[in-house]
Design an enzyme around this catalytic site. Structure first.
Site, PDB file in Angstrom:
ATOM      1  N   ASP A   1      -7.803  22.232   1.621  1.00 46.20           N
ATOM      2  CA  ASP A   1      -7.420  20.900   2.117  1.00 46.20           C
ATOM      3  C   ASP A   1      -7.392  19.975   0.903  1.00 46.20           C
ATOM      4  OD1 ASP A   1      -7.138  18.458   3.317  1.00 46.20           O
ATOM      5  OD2 ASP A   1      -8.956  18.584   4.523  1.00 46.20           O
TER       6      ASP A   1
ATOM      7  N   THR B   1      -5.341  17.636  -2.351  1.00 45.78           N
ATOM      8  CA  THR B   1      -4.265  16.705  -2.680  1.00 45.78           C
ATOM      9  C   THR B   1      -3.039  17.513  -3.129  1.00 45.78           C
ATOM     10  OG1 THR B   1      -5.539  16.527  -4.726  1.00 45.78           O
ATOM     11  CG2 THR B   1      -5.615  14.660  -3.287  1.00 45.78           C
TER      12      THR B   1
ATOM     13  N   GLY C   1     -13.390  23.145  -7.010  1.00 45.53           N
ATOM     14  CA  GLY C   1     -13.209  24.294  -6.133  1.00 45.53           C
ATOM     15  C   GLY C   1     -12.653  25.512  -6.850  1.00 45.53           C
TER      16      GLY C   1
HETATM   17  N1  SAM Z   1      -4.818  15.478   3.759  1.00 47.41           N
HETATM   18  C1  SAM Z   1      -4.648  15.175   2.399  1.00 47.41           C
HETATM   19  C2  SAM Z   1      -3.281  15.470   1.859  1.00 47.41           C
HETATM   20  O1  SAM Z   1      -2.630  16.460   2.240  1.00 47.41           O
HETATM   21  O2  SAM Z   1      -2.832  14.698   1.030  1.00 47.41           O
HETATM   22  C3  SAM Z   1      -5.737  15.767   1.601  1.00 47.41           C
HETATM   23  C4  SAM Z   1      -6.998  15.033   1.906  1.00 47.41           C
HETATM   24  S1  SAM Z   1      -8.447  15.419   1.051  1.00 47.41           S
HETATM   25  C5  SAM Z   1      -8.957  13.745   0.785  1.00 47.41           C
HETATM   26  C6  SAM Z   1      -7.959  16.053  -0.527  1.00 47.41           C
HETATM   27  C7  SAM Z   1      -9.145  16.201  -1.464  1.00 47.41           C
HETATM   28  O3  SAM Z   1      -8.932  17.267  -2.381  1.00 47.41           O
HETATM   29  C8  SAM Z   1      -9.409  14.970  -2.332  1.00 47.41           C
HETATM   30  O4  SAM Z   1     -10.575  14.326  -1.880  1.00 47.41           O
HETATM   31  C9  SAM Z   1      -9.566  15.533  -3.759  1.00 47.41           C
HETATM   32  O5  SAM Z   1     -10.618  14.931  -4.472  1.00 47.41           O
HETATM   33  C10 SAM Z   1      -9.815  17.013  -3.469  1.00 47.41           C
HETATM   34  N2  SAM Z   1      -9.538  17.918  -4.603  1.00 47.41           N
HETATM   35  C11 SAM Z   1      -8.463  17.898  -5.438  1.00 47.41           C
HETATM   36  N3  SAM Z   1      -8.580  18.874  -6.364  1.00 47.41           N
HETATM   37  C12 SAM Z   1      -9.749  19.538  -6.101  1.00 47.41           C
HETATM   38  C13 SAM Z   1     -10.421  20.646  -6.708  1.00 47.41           C
HETATM   39  N4  SAM Z   1      -9.928  21.269  -7.795  1.00 47.41           N
HETATM   40  N5  SAM Z   1     -11.599  21.054  -6.168  1.00 47.41           N
HETATM   41  C14 SAM Z   1     -12.134  20.436  -5.067  1.00 47.41           C
HETATM   42  N6  SAM Z   1     -11.531  19.373  -4.467  1.00 47.41           N
HETATM   43  C15 SAM Z   1     -10.355  18.936  -4.964  1.00 47.41           C
END
Ligand code: SAM
Length: 293
Positions: free
Chosen positions: A161, A163, A143
């Site tokens: 949204d 991690t 992202g």
């Molecule tokens: N509700 C959760 C929390 O607060 O812990 C977050 C849930 S969602 C599953 C978070 C997502 O962010 C993960 O699937 C992860 O792979 C994604 N993510 C982390 N870094 C990212 C990046 N640089 N670009 C896109 N997605 C990313």
């Protein structure tokens, strides 16, 4: 740090001296993706549980609190959101909430780890039921880079949204990212980011988000706390930033007359979430601009 003893999944927060446990029936899935360790459990009372790198992401039972608060306050604050981008959010729960808004014409989910989405389709199908909506678009990649490459002035609402701010998500909590977001947002645009625990992170992560959003040019920044039982301290937050418009006002009539079902969000909850606890006001008061009241 995690422990799995005698039928319990436990996430240990060593630096806080606390832990959170769920009684589990069985492990449904485990894999090391190119980005993180992904585990899914069936619990006794919270439905299915997704864990990434040992950190609880969501459960069937309580994810609605987080997904609704990540979505509806921002979408009912924007005057007319047509194009919405979610960075992260691979479980598709935020996308489902976004697509409940009939005015949204195009929604993108930009998730780095396709395996999170594929396993959500299998183990959290109720969160993925809007994935076939013709307005839904998926990009699997970073992202941060996606935001660098996006056409300027092309998004109405950007939802981060992600991690926690470590590993691939670290750069999503950074001034450079907010600058790119600022360029990507149209006039009246709103950014909203999951911003961790008010109790643990107000003076660190949340304050940094306020500082960096202001530096990037977001004139108004507002943190909204909400309950989230399965996250550290059980209390979580999202932080909204707006280019031009104060965030204390929202389309209350539209929120009251929303043509879709929510389980947590309503106009009263929205009002309540705008009332920041005093210790947060004190910590963030330097960031409150006069026009925000
Ligand atoms: N509700 C959760 C929390 O607060 O812990 C977050 C849930 S969602 C599953 C978070 C997502 O962010 C993960 O699937 C992860 O792979 C994604 N993510 C982390 N870094 C990212 C990046 N640089 N670009 C896109 N997605 C990313």
């Amino acid at each position: 740090m995690t422990a799995l003893n005698e039928g319990w999944f436990t996430e240990v927060f060593q630096d806080q001296g606390t832990a959170f446990s769920l009684q589990v029936k069985r492990k449904l899935h485990e894999e090391q993706t190119p980005f993180q360790k992904l585990e899914i459990y069936e619990t006794e009372t919270f439905g299915n549980l997704m864990v990434l790198d040992g950190c609880v992401m969501l459960t069937t039972r309580d994810n609605f609190l987080y997904h609704e608060m990540m979505t509806h306050p921002a979408l009912f604050t924007h005057k007319d959101p047509k194009k919405v981008v979610i960075v992260g959010g691979g479980d598709c729960g935020t996308l489902k909430e976004v697509l409940k808004h009939p005015g949204v014409q195009e929604a993108w989910q930009v998730e780095i780890d396709e395996r999170v989405t594929r396993m959500s389709e299998k183990y959290f199908p109720e969160l993925c039921e809007a994935n076939g909506d013709p307005r839904a678009n998926f990009f699997f990649g970073d992202g941060i880079q996606w935001m660098r490459d996006i056409e300027p002035n092309s998004i109405d609402v950007l939802i981060i949204d992600s991690t926690d701010p470590v590993g691939p998500a670290e750069g999503l909590f950074a001034l450079d990212f907010y600058r790119d977001a600022m360029l990507a947002l149209r006039e009246g645009g709103i950014i909203v980011q999951q911003s961790e625990s008010p109790l643990l992170h107000t003076n660190t992560i949340i304050k940094d988000i306020h500082d960096d959003m202001h530096k990037a040019g977001f004139g108004h920044v507002q943190t909204l706390p909400f309950p989230q039982p399965v996250y550290p301290t059980g209390w979580w937050s999202c932080t909204m930033g707006s280019k031009e418009n104060p965030l204390k006002y929202f389309r209350e009539e539209d929120a009251n007359n929303r043509p879709f079902v929510t389980r947590y969000y309503n106009a009263g909850v929205h009002h309540g979430a705008l009332a920041m606890p005093q210790f947060m006001v004190d910590a963030l008061e330097d960031e409150v601009r006069p026009e925000e009241g």
